[in-house]
Design an enzyme around this catalytic site. Structure first.
Site, PDB file in Angstrom:
ATOM      1  N   ALA A  10     -64.628 -46.860   1.211  1.00  0.00           N
ATOM      2  CA  ALA A  10     -65.740 -46.018   0.737  1.00  0.00           C
ATOM      3  C   ALA A  10     -65.249 -44.945  -0.223  1.00  0.00           C
ATOM      4  O   ALA A  10     -66.024 -44.095  -0.661  1.00  0.00           O
ATOM      5  CB  ALA A  10     -66.459 -45.374   1.929  1.00  0.00           C
ATOM      6  N   GLY A  11     -63.949 -44.973  -0.544  1.00  0.00           N
ATOM      7  CA  GLY A  11     -63.407 -44.022  -1.515  1.00  0.00           C
ATOM      8  C   GLY A  11     -63.514 -44.567  -2.931  1.00  0.00           C
ATOM      9  O   GLY A  11     -64.184 -45.579  -3.184  1.00  0.00           O
ATOM     10  N   ILE A  61     -58.115 -44.982  10.772  1.00  0.00           N
ATOM     11  CA  ILE A  61     -56.950 -45.873  10.894  1.00  0.00           C
ATOM     12  C   ILE A  61     -55.901 -45.323  11.857  1.00  0.00           C
ATOM     13  O   ILE A  61     -54.992 -46.043  12.246  1.00  0.00           O
ATOM     14  CB  ILE A  61     -56.297 -46.209   9.522  1.00  0.00           C
ATOM     15  CG1 ILE A  61     -55.762 -44.946   8.827  1.00  0.00           C
ATOM     16  CG2 ILE A  61     -57.260 -46.970   8.627  1.00  0.00           C
ATOM     17  CD1 ILE A  61     -54.819 -45.253   7.649  1.00  0.00           C
ATOM     18  N   THR A  86     -55.506 -38.137  -0.496  1.00  0.00           N
ATOM     19  CA  THR A  86     -55.030 -38.541  -1.823  1.00  0.00           C
ATOM     20  C   THR A  86     -54.834 -37.407  -2.833  1.00  0.00           C
ATOM     21  O   THR A  86     -54.342 -37.677  -3.928  1.00  0.00           O
ATOM     22  CB  THR A  86     -56.026 -39.545  -2.445  1.00  0.00           C
ATOM     23  OG1 THR A  86     -57.301 -38.887  -2.595  1.00  0.00           O
ATOM     24  CG2 THR A  86     -56.165 -40.797  -1.612  1.00  0.00           C
ATOM     25  N   THR A 101     -52.541 -39.533   8.301  1.00  0.00           N
ATOM     26  CA  THR A 101     -53.209 -40.749   7.792  1.00  0.00           C
ATOM     27  C   THR A 101     -52.253 -41.640   7.001  1.00  0.00           C
ATOM     28  O   THR A 101     -52.211 -42.857   7.209  1.00  0.00           O
ATOM     29  CB  THR A 101     -54.424 -40.370   6.918  1.00  0.00           C
ATOM     30  OG1 THR A 101     -55.429 -39.809   7.772  1.00  0.00           O
ATOM     31  CG2 THR A 101     -55.015 -41.575   6.198  1.00  0.00           C
ATOM     32  N   THR A 126     -48.426 -45.526  -4.889  1.00  0.00           N
ATOM     33  CA  THR A 126     -48.598 -44.715  -6.086  1.00  0.00           C
ATOM     34  C   THR A 126     -47.296 -44.549  -6.854  1.00  0.00           C
ATOM     35  O   THR A 126     -46.212 -44.547  -6.246  1.00  0.00           O
ATOM     36  CB  THR A 126     -49.138 -43.326  -5.671  1.00  0.00           C
ATOM     37  OG1 THR A 126     -49.025 -42.424  -6.777  1.00  0.00           O
ATOM     38  CG2 THR A 126     -48.346 -42.717  -4.513  1.00  0.00           C
ATOM     39  N   ASP A 127     -47.421 -44.333  -8.165  1.00  0.00           N
ATOM     40  CA  ASP A 127     -46.220 -44.056  -8.973  1.00  0.00           C
ATOM     41  C   ASP A 127     -45.578 -42.725  -8.593  1.00  0.00           C
ATOM     42  O   ASP A 127     -44.454 -42.439  -8.986  1.00  0.00           O
ATOM     43  CB  ASP A 127     -46.558 -44.089 -10.481  1.00  0.00           C
ATOM     44  CG  ASP A 127     -47.622 -43.097 -10.919  1.00  0.00           C
ATOM     45  OD1 ASP A 127     -48.113 -42.311 -10.096  1.00  0.00           O
ATOM     46  OD2 ASP A 127     -47.967 -43.105 -12.124  1.00  0.00           O
ATOM     47  N   GLU A 128     -46.316 -41.877  -7.834  1.00  0.00           N
ATOM     48  CA  GLU A 128     -45.769 -40.555  -7.492  1.00  0.00           C
ATOM     49  C   GLU A 128     -44.556 -40.645  -6.579  1.00  0.00           C
ATOM     50  O   GLU A 128     -43.791 -39.688  -6.473  1.00  0.00           O
ATOM     51  CB  GLU A 128     -46.859 -39.681  -6.856  1.00  0.00           C
ATOM     52  CG  GLU A 128     -48.044 -39.511  -7.774  1.00  0.00           C
ATOM     53  CD  GLU A 128     -48.778 -38.192  -7.638  1.00  0.00           C
ATOM     54  OE1 GLU A 128     -48.330 -37.330  -6.868  1.00  0.00           O
ATOM     55  OE2 GLU A 128     -49.809 -38.046  -8.322  1.00  0.00           O
ATOM     56  N   TYR A 150     -47.922 -34.952  -0.545  1.00  0.00           N
ATOM     57  CA  TYR A 150     -48.653 -36.210  -0.749  1.00  0.00           C
ATOM     58  C   TYR A 150     -47.696 -37.356  -1.041  1.00  0.00           C
ATOM     59  O   TYR A 150     -47.742 -38.403  -0.380  1.00  0.00           O
ATOM     60  CB  TYR A 150     -49.672 -36.045  -1.898  1.00  0.00           C
ATOM     61  CG  TYR A 150     -50.209 -37.372  -2.413  1.00  0.00           C
ATOM     62  CD1 TYR A 150     -51.030 -38.170  -1.615  1.00  0.00           C
ATOM     63  CD2 TYR A 150     -49.884 -37.833  -3.693  1.00  0.00           C
ATOM     64  CE1 TYR A 150     -51.505 -39.403  -2.081  1.00  0.00           C
ATOM     65  CE2 TYR A 150     -50.361 -39.048  -4.156  1.00  0.00           C
ATOM     66  CZ  TYR A 150     -51.162 -39.828  -3.348  1.00  0.00           C
ATOM     67  OH  TYR A 150     -51.626 -41.039  -3.807  1.00  0.00           O
ATOM     68  N   LYS A 154     -46.891 -40.728   1.157  1.00  0.00           N
ATOM     69  CA  LYS A 154     -47.103 -42.101   0.645  1.00  0.00           C
ATOM     70  C   LYS A 154     -45.805 -42.901   0.718  1.00  0.00           C
ATOM     71  O   LYS A 154     -45.808 -44.090   1.059  1.00  0.00           O
ATOM     72  CB  LYS A 154     -47.619 -42.054  -0.797  1.00  0.00           C
ATOM     73  CG  LYS A 154     -49.039 -41.554  -0.970  1.00  0.00           C
ATOM     74  CD  LYS A 154     -50.091 -42.418  -0.287  1.00  0.00           C
ATOM     75  CE  LYS A 154     -50.274 -43.763  -0.933  1.00  0.00           C
ATOM     76  NZ  LYS A 154     -51.356 -44.545  -0.237  1.00  0.00           N
ATOM     77  N   ASN A 179     -52.294 -43.158 -12.407  1.00  0.00           N
ATOM     78  CA  ASN A 179     -53.572 -42.444 -12.253  1.00  0.00           C
ATOM     79  C   ASN A 179     -54.756 -43.325 -12.640  1.00  0.00           C
ATOM     80  O   ASN A 179     -54.825 -43.807 -13.772  1.00  0.00           O
ATOM     81  CB  ASN A 179     -53.608 -41.212 -13.161  1.00  0.00           C
ATOM     82  CG  ASN A 179     -52.685 -40.125 -12.683  1.00  0.00           C
ATOM     83  OD1 ASN A 179     -51.487 -40.348 -12.523  1.00  0.00           O
ATOM     84  ND2 ASN A 179     -53.227 -38.955 -12.446  1.00  0.00           N
ATOM     85  N   PRO A 205     -60.137 -26.191 -15.982  1.00  0.00           N
ATOM     86  CA  PRO A 205     -58.917 -25.490 -15.544  1.00  0.00           C
ATOM     87  C   PRO A 205     -57.671 -26.337 -15.755  1.00  0.00           C
ATOM     88  O   PRO A 205     -57.411 -27.288 -15.020  1.00  0.00           O
ATOM     89  CB  PRO A 205     -59.185 -25.254 -14.040  1.00  0.00           C
ATOM     90  CG  PRO A 205     -60.123 -26.339 -13.645  1.00  0.00           C
ATOM     91  CD  PRO A 205     -60.909 -26.737 -14.857  1.00  0.00           C
ATOM     92  N   ARG A 273     -49.601 -25.895 -10.960  1.00  0.00           N
ATOM     93  CA  ARG A 273     -49.457 -26.471  -9.610  1.00  0.00           C
ATOM     94  C   ARG A 273     -47.987 -26.318  -9.178  1.00  0.00           C
ATOM     95  O   ARG A 273     -47.093 -26.700  -9.966  1.00  0.00           O
ATOM     96  CB  ARG A 273     -49.843 -27.955  -9.698  1.00  0.00           C
ATOM     97  CG  ARG A 273     -49.555 -28.756  -8.463  1.00  0.00           C
ATOM     98  CD  ARG A 273     -49.819 -30.247  -8.726  1.00  0.00           C
ATOM     99  NE  ARG A 273     -51.221 -30.585  -8.688  1.00  0.00           N
ATOM    100  CZ  ARG A 273     -51.723 -31.791  -9.001  1.00  0.00           C
ATOM    101  NH1 ARG A 273     -50.906 -32.770  -9.381  1.00  0.00           N
ATOM    102  NH2 ARG A 273     -53.010 -32.038  -8.926  1.00  0.00           N
TER     103      ARG A 273
END
Ligand code: NAD
Ligand code: DAU
Length: 340
Positions: A10-11, A61, A86, A101, A126-128, A150, A154, A179, A205, A273
């Site tokens: 549902a995301g 989950i 996320t 999670t 993710t590439d992160e 995050y 992951k 992304n 921003p 950030r």
């Protein structure tokens, strides 16, 4: 691959994947399993809600009995796990839910996959996890160098998947995507936030100098790539999914403003950030060898995304006017403006 459990369906990306799979194949049944956190939204699934091959189960989950119940009830043979916390900025505020999670929840799903001896467990990553890549491109064999809660969570999920492949022969595959942008992305992420703020003539921003680079890919391309890996990928393998083209955040913001015919003066630099990764860049040769390539350029993807948000105010205005969003926005952005 007949009865697919799509966790986190549902995301944003999960709901696009569900729509793609139901439209593309007439022999798959999809069960969406979703906790419906702030990011989960049944509005994303309206296009498939009448489809007899689609089912929804609200569950977490991290709760083994709920996962077990759905696995048995729907005779699941494939799990595609999109369920995760996320947003990097939220992981800096409250990391606990990410560990719960993204790591523990993955473990619960892997245990269920083992118990039910399913055909495939696919993890959306993710590439992160490669960390900031100032030069060159990340290959699937590169060392992980996570820098935010995050990305660390992951990476924990990825490593658990590989452990279940090695230790228990579980048929696991992993994709690491760049992304995503496109329909149904919660407007906390930069692209939908900038588009919806610009429509309302509100500031965009922009963190720090705005020269951080991301590979923005259209969500439907990413979902097609996941399907290629489900059908042609080798178990135990990881596949990068991206366009291979990076753009700075300031270029992204300017293009959005241009498409909406709004002035650049709406860009508001704000404090950066913490630990902001300067650049991500993927080597996608491994998935390209299976015949997949992004169909949309960055410009096409942004244009289609802007068009969708212009045409679907009903979807995002509900979210942005809600208390949860307003409180988050205040907590995240108040007082961060950099004055010239
Ligand atoms: P999203 O935040 O839009 O959606 C996440 C979904 O997971 C929501 O529906 C939420 O309700 C559900 N969920 C969260 N915790 C859950 C739990 N404990 N049990 C069941 N459901 C739960 O996320 P997204 O942007 O669609 O990302 C999906 C996946 O893709 C994630 O694993 C993310 O790490 C990965 N990913 C995202 C991007 C991106 O650009 N958005 C890029 C690469 C990889
Ligand atoms: O790279 C894949 C990842 O992309 C996914 O794994 C994550 O789930 C997803 O959230 C996304 O992470 P990013 O941190 O790259 O995305 P975000 O949209 O938050 O930010 C994109 C860039 O824009 C990043 O360099 C930070 C910057 N930014 C972000 C926000 C929210 C701003 O300048 N201002 C903002 O307000």
């Amino acid at each position: 691959m007949k009865n697919i459990l799509v966790t986190g369906g549902a995301g944003f990306i999960g709901s696009n994947f569900v729509q793609l799979m139901l439209n593309k194949y007439d022999d798959v049944n999809i069960v969406v399993f979703d906790k419906l956190t702030y990011a989960g939204n049944l509005d994303n699934l309206i296009p498939v809600e009448e489809n007899p091959r689609y089912h929804f189960y609200q569950g977490d989950i991290c709760h083994p009995h709920e996962v077990d119940e759905v696995m048995g009830r729907y005779n699941i043979d494939t799990i595609v796990n999109f369920a995760a916390e996320t947003h990097v900025d939220r992981s800096l505020m409250e990391p606990g839910g990410f560990i719960q999670t993204d790591v523990y929840g993955t473990y619960i799903l892997l245990e269920a996959a083992k118990k039910y001896q399913i055909e495939r467990y696919h993890q959306i990553s993710t590439d992160e996890v490669y960390g900031a890549v100032l030069e060159g491109r990340s290959k699937e064999t590169d060392k992980l160098h996570t820098r935010s809660p995050y990305s660390a969570a992951k990476a924990g999920g990825d490593l658990m998947c590989l452990a279940y492949y090695t230790s228990f022969n579980l048929p696991v595959t992993i994709t690491r995507g760049s992304n995503n942008i496109g329909p149904y992305q919660y407007p906390e992420k930069a692209v939908p936030l900038f588009i919806t703020n610009a429509i309302d003539n509100k500031p965009l921003p922009l963190y720090g100098d705005g020269l951080q680079m991301r590979d923005y890919q259209y969500v439907q391309d990413h979902c097609e790539g996941i399907d290629v890996v489900l059908r042609q990928g080798q178990v135990g393998e990881i596949y990068n999914l991206g366009t291979g083209v990076e753009t700075t955040n300031i270029e992204m913001a300017r293009l959005i403003l241009k498409l909406l015919d709004k002035p650049d003066s709406l860009i508001q630099p704000i404090t950066d950030r913490p630990g902001h990764d300067r650049r991500y860049a993927l080597d996608c040769s491994k998935i390209q060898a299976l015949g997949w390539r992004s169909a949309h350029s960055f410009e096409q993807a942004i244009a289609a995304t802007v068009r969708w948000y212009v045409d679907n105010e009903w979807w995002w205005r509900k979210i942005k006017s809600g208390n949860h969003y307003q409180e988050y926005y205040q907590r995240q952005y108040a007082g961060r403006e950099i004055k010239n």
